[in-house]
Design an enzyme around this catalytic site. Structure first.
Site, PDB file in Angstrom:
ATOM      1  N   ASP A 289       0.866  -1.171   0.000  1.00 59.28           N
ATOM      2  CA  ASP A 289       0.000   0.000   0.000  1.00 59.28           C
ATOM      3  C   ASP A 289       0.915   1.237   0.000  1.00 59.28           C
ATOM      4  O   ASP A 289       2.141   1.139   0.186  1.00 59.28           O
ATOM      5  CB  ASP A 289      -0.972  -0.012   1.185  1.00 59.28           C
ATOM      6  CG  ASP A 289      -2.220   0.846   0.900  1.00 59.28           C
ATOM      7  OD1 ASP A 289      -2.138   1.744   0.037  1.00 59.28           O
ATOM      8  OD2 ASP A 289      -3.248   0.644   1.548  1.00 59.28           O
TER       9      ASP A 289
HETATM   10  C1  NOJ Z   1      -4.062   3.931   0.163  1.00 60.46           C
HETATM   11  C2  NOJ Z   1      -5.236   3.025   0.305  1.00 60.46           C
HETATM   12  O1  NOJ Z   1      -5.152   2.288   1.496  1.00 60.46           O
HETATM   13  C3  NOJ Z   1      -5.439   2.064  -0.844  1.00 60.46           C
HETATM   14  O2  NOJ Z   1      -6.696   1.472  -0.711  1.00 60.46           O
HETATM   15  C4  NOJ Z   1      -5.277   2.751  -2.161  1.00 60.46           C
HETATM   16  O3  NOJ Z   1      -5.506   1.846  -3.212  1.00 60.46           O
HETATM   17  C5  NOJ Z   1      -3.878   3.317  -2.258  1.00 60.46           C
HETATM   18  N1  NOJ Z   1      -3.641   4.266  -1.179  1.00 60.46           N
HETATM   19  C6  NOJ Z   1      -3.602   4.004  -3.585  1.00 60.46           C
HETATM   20  O4  NOJ Z   1      -4.321   5.173  -3.686  1.00 60.46           O
END
Ligand code: NOJ
Length: 733
Positions: A289
């Site tokens: 993430d």
């Molecule tokens: C943080 C989030 O937790 C995730 O769900 C998302 O896909 C990513 N950032 C990318 O934006």
């Protein structure tokens, strides 16, 4: 995701020609960062603003002078595998650099958060799950795939399939709710919709199943927080949706921010290599993430960035989202023998395989004609699907006195600022909507020709205007009050301790009720709310969530009876916030909650949900009779008669639950095992059948082994987790 022998050979050949730098480049994802004296990703800039590291003025100044950095030089040098961008022409330009100017011409995989639709925004996932409609889950995903692909996005960071049982967590909005079976069926359908129509490169994308794993169990519902659980809990509740997605061939997975039992998912070799790639057989790759590899330093599991990067790579994390840590440190780690070359090769092989499967080497670009087609507006069938999805996702929680549906002759006073806000209909994680496509509840009602007058009166934020409320009451045959949460009140980083209706909305409702006029409450929210007072005081409650761009059309149609609500709750609603987490399939306790004092209960609140999982009314009524359960060699053949006992056509979601009465591990009081949608005309009766494989009555033990045990099982069928017919069956395996 399946590759032909020829495609596999292509990947191996390419891999054999890559330098170490190029290989590590394939493990690097860049998000557009802001430059202009400030070289940080946009997401971090937002965080800095939120946590006070920079002021609003400084933020404004930076944004005014900044330009986006798409890392063109690094792309040219073969050091970037993936970007995040939803501008189709920009994506074409970046692909051109990757394909025509980098040494090996490897195309980019372009990722984006397409969580519940792209420009066609569908209901948030917790709402869509209330339709219990697998075909709909698949159709909306297929449409999202097409729209994103037409914008140069070939990798959707969806579906989000975290089981979530604590409504304080803002991210409950993004996933299919509290139940592992519903979550698994949702996951399967989403993967099919996103990935399976490979008849044209325009029709599919790589799914990114997230967040692996147990993110929904974050302590106290605090986002990004620690999780701690037994292996049986992990296997029975949090892993099933991921297992289902892997069985369906999901191309990629995003690891979760949280630690699980002390090891952050980002560097958790047991989870990544052991379960995900080993046991569940992920064929594509795992991405971290955003910033998560660096956050392992904050977790206190890594000494510094270098250490975090090495741990992540060794654990099986194939791609780094947004930190540059792989780019900065992996080369040296390989040269020193700390990270074996085969770890790098495995990651790159997986990433290249997904790119090949996506057809990016054949055609990395979006044709200009496709871009222009979307610029002209949304096709009619996209709008129709948005309406259908919104229509099926509403849940009629209460309808005392049959106030709904309204008649077109009634004078409606529409109340609440949320009712007139087209920008709030999409909810959290909608990033490509256009205002011209969005229909507010006010606009939706007005378009029907209903006799409606609008009185804002106030909403989730700010003061309530009680004088205006007086005028609304004076003018009305019926008051429709739209209350709830803004889109920013749920989603990432939106945990709350108090999940009652925010602001002065309860006072507003109470004031409207005192007028003596019938009040219909429409809820617009991204999480289960604590509705103890509302369930008692309000005669009519329609849960409408954030339903996407055609919310207004769908709510108007439901209010006026042009559609009959059929949704059932995908999550339990507590009476008060302090009851969280509350969920129907909780483990059996030694002292089940009851009126007696020394049982599992509260002194000051109910122990059960005020609206349980699976609950939802209709404008017609249904009766169940004659549940029968017959054992065959492999299955239980279950049958029940369902009759439409009301005066309208309607759809019932028939739910099948079981309970393992005595097992070697404490089991849930009830578990959903199957469901189906049945539409009946008034007076019509039909036999509804389920075939339940006996082996599905098992569970995972604390060694991660699936076991099916002899003994008594109860079988329940009905229209909610609470209201069911019941039969017993004793099985030996
Ligand atoms: C943080 C989030 O937790 C995730 O769900 C998302 O896909 C990513 N950032 C990318 O934006």
């Amino acid at each position: 995701m399946k590759l032909t022998q020829e495609q596999k050979k292509f990947v191996e050949d390419l891999l054999s020609r890559m330098t170490l730098d190029e290989k590590i480049g394939q493990m690097n994802q860049e998000s557009p960062s802001i430059v202009g004296g400030f070289d940080v990703p946009f997401s971090e800039l937002i965080e800095m603003l939120t946590d006070g590291r920079i002021s609003q003025e400084e933020f404004g100044r930076l944004m005014a002078t900044a330009k986006q950095d798409f890392h063109e030089d690094d792309i040219r040098a073969g050091l970037v595998s993936s970007v995040m961008c939803n501008d189709p022409r920009q994506n074409n330009a970046l692909q051109k650099i990757a394909v025509e100017e980098s040494r090996l011409g490897i195309p980019l995989i372009v990722g984006f958060d397409v969580i519940h639709g792209f420009r066609s925004v569908f209901p948030i996932a917790i709402a869509e799950a209330c339709s219990f409609d697998d075909a709909l889950f698949e159709d909306t995903a297929r449409m999202a795939a097409k729209e994103s692909r037409a914008h140069g996005i070939n990798w959707n960071f969806a579906p989000m399939i975290d089981a979530a049982r604590d409504a304080r967590w803002g991210r409950v909005s993004e996933g299919p709710g509290e139940d592992p079976l519903l979550g698994s069926r949702f996951a399967r359908a989403k993967i099919r919709g996103l990935q399976n129509d490979t008849s044209s490169l325009k029709n599919y994308v790589a799914a990114c199943t997230k967040h692996y794993v147990a993110y929904g169990a974050c302590e106290g519902g605090r986002d990004y927080n620690t999780t701690s659980m037994s292996d049986s809990q992990l296997y029975n509740v949090y892993l099933p949706a991921f297992r289902a997605a892997m069985e369906e061939g999901a191309a990629t997975v995003m690891a979760a921010f949280n630690d699980l039992n002390g090891i952050p998912c980002t560097v958790n070799e047991w989870l990544l290599r052991g379960i995900l790639k080993g046991e569940m057989g992920l064929e594509g790759f795992v991405v971290s993430d955003a910033n998560a590899i660096r956050e392992c330093v904050n977790h206190g599991i890594a000494a510094d960035d270098r250490d975090a990067g090495i741990q992540a790579a060794l654990a099986g994390m194939d791609m780094d989202m947004g930190t540059h840590i792989y780019k900065d440190y992996l080369k040296e780690a390989v040269q020193k023998g700390v990270v074996p070359m085969k770890v790098i090769d495995e990651a790159v092989r997986r990433i290249l395989s997904v790119k090949v499967w996506l057809g990016l080497f054949e055609n990395p670009y979006v044709p200009e004609a496709d871009i222009e087609a979307y610029e002209k507006g949304l096709p009619a069938e996209h709008i129709a699907l948005c309406k259908k999805a919104a229509g099926e996702s509403m849940v009629l929680l209460k309808n005392e006195g049959g106030v709904l549906p309204l008649s077109r002759k009634q004078k409606i006073s529409l109340v609440g600022t949320l009712a007139d806000n087209a920008e709030e209909v999409c909810g959290a994680w909608a990033m490509a909507w256009k205002k011209e496509d969005c229909v507010s509840i006010r606009a939706g009602l007005e378009a029907t020709g209903a006799d409606v007058s609008y009185y804002p009166c106030g909403g989730p934020e700010g003061e309530i205007d009680f004088d205006e409320a007086d005028r609304a009451c004076a003018d009305a045959d019926v008051i429709v009050a739209v209350v709830g949460e803004t889109d920013a009140m749920s989603g990432e980083a939106s945990s709350k301790t108090d999940i009652t209706l925010p602001g002065g909305q309860r006072e507003l409702l109470s004031y409207l009720l005192n007028s003596g006029k019938p009040v219909v409450t429409v809820l617009m929210n991204g999480r289960p709310l604590a509705l103890g007072w509302e369930a008692e005081a309000l005669p009519v409650i329609l849960e409408a969530w954030h339903l996407g761009i055609r919310m207004g059309d769908a709510v108007a149609a439901a209010l006026l009876g042009d559609i009959t609500p059929s949704g059932k709750l995908s999550s339990s609603f507590p009476a008060v916030s302090g009851q969280c987490p509350v969920y129907y399939n909780h483990p059996s306790t030694g002292r089940p909650g009851s009126k007696s004092k020394f049982t599992s209960r509260y002194l000051d609140a109910p122990w059960e949900a005020v609206f349980p999982f699976g609950h939802g009314l209709s404008y017609t009524s249904f009766a169940y009779r004659d549940l029968s359960v017959r054992e065959t060699e492999d299955n239980l053949e279950i049958s029940v008669y369902l009759k439409n006992t009301g005066e309208r056509e309607g759809t019932e979601i028939v739910q099948l639950y079981t309970r393992d009465v005595a097992a070697s591990l404490v089991r849930p009081v009830k578990e959903l095992k199957d469901y189906c949608r049945v539409s009946l005309t008034p007076g019509e009766e039909r036999e509804v059948r389920f075939t339940l494989p006996k082996k599905s009555l098992g569970f995972y033990n604390n060694d991660g082994c699936y076991c099916v045990e002899d003994g008594e099982f109860r079988v329940f069928v009905g229209g909610s987790s609470k209201d069911t017919l019941e039969q017993s069956v004793t099985l030996s395996f």
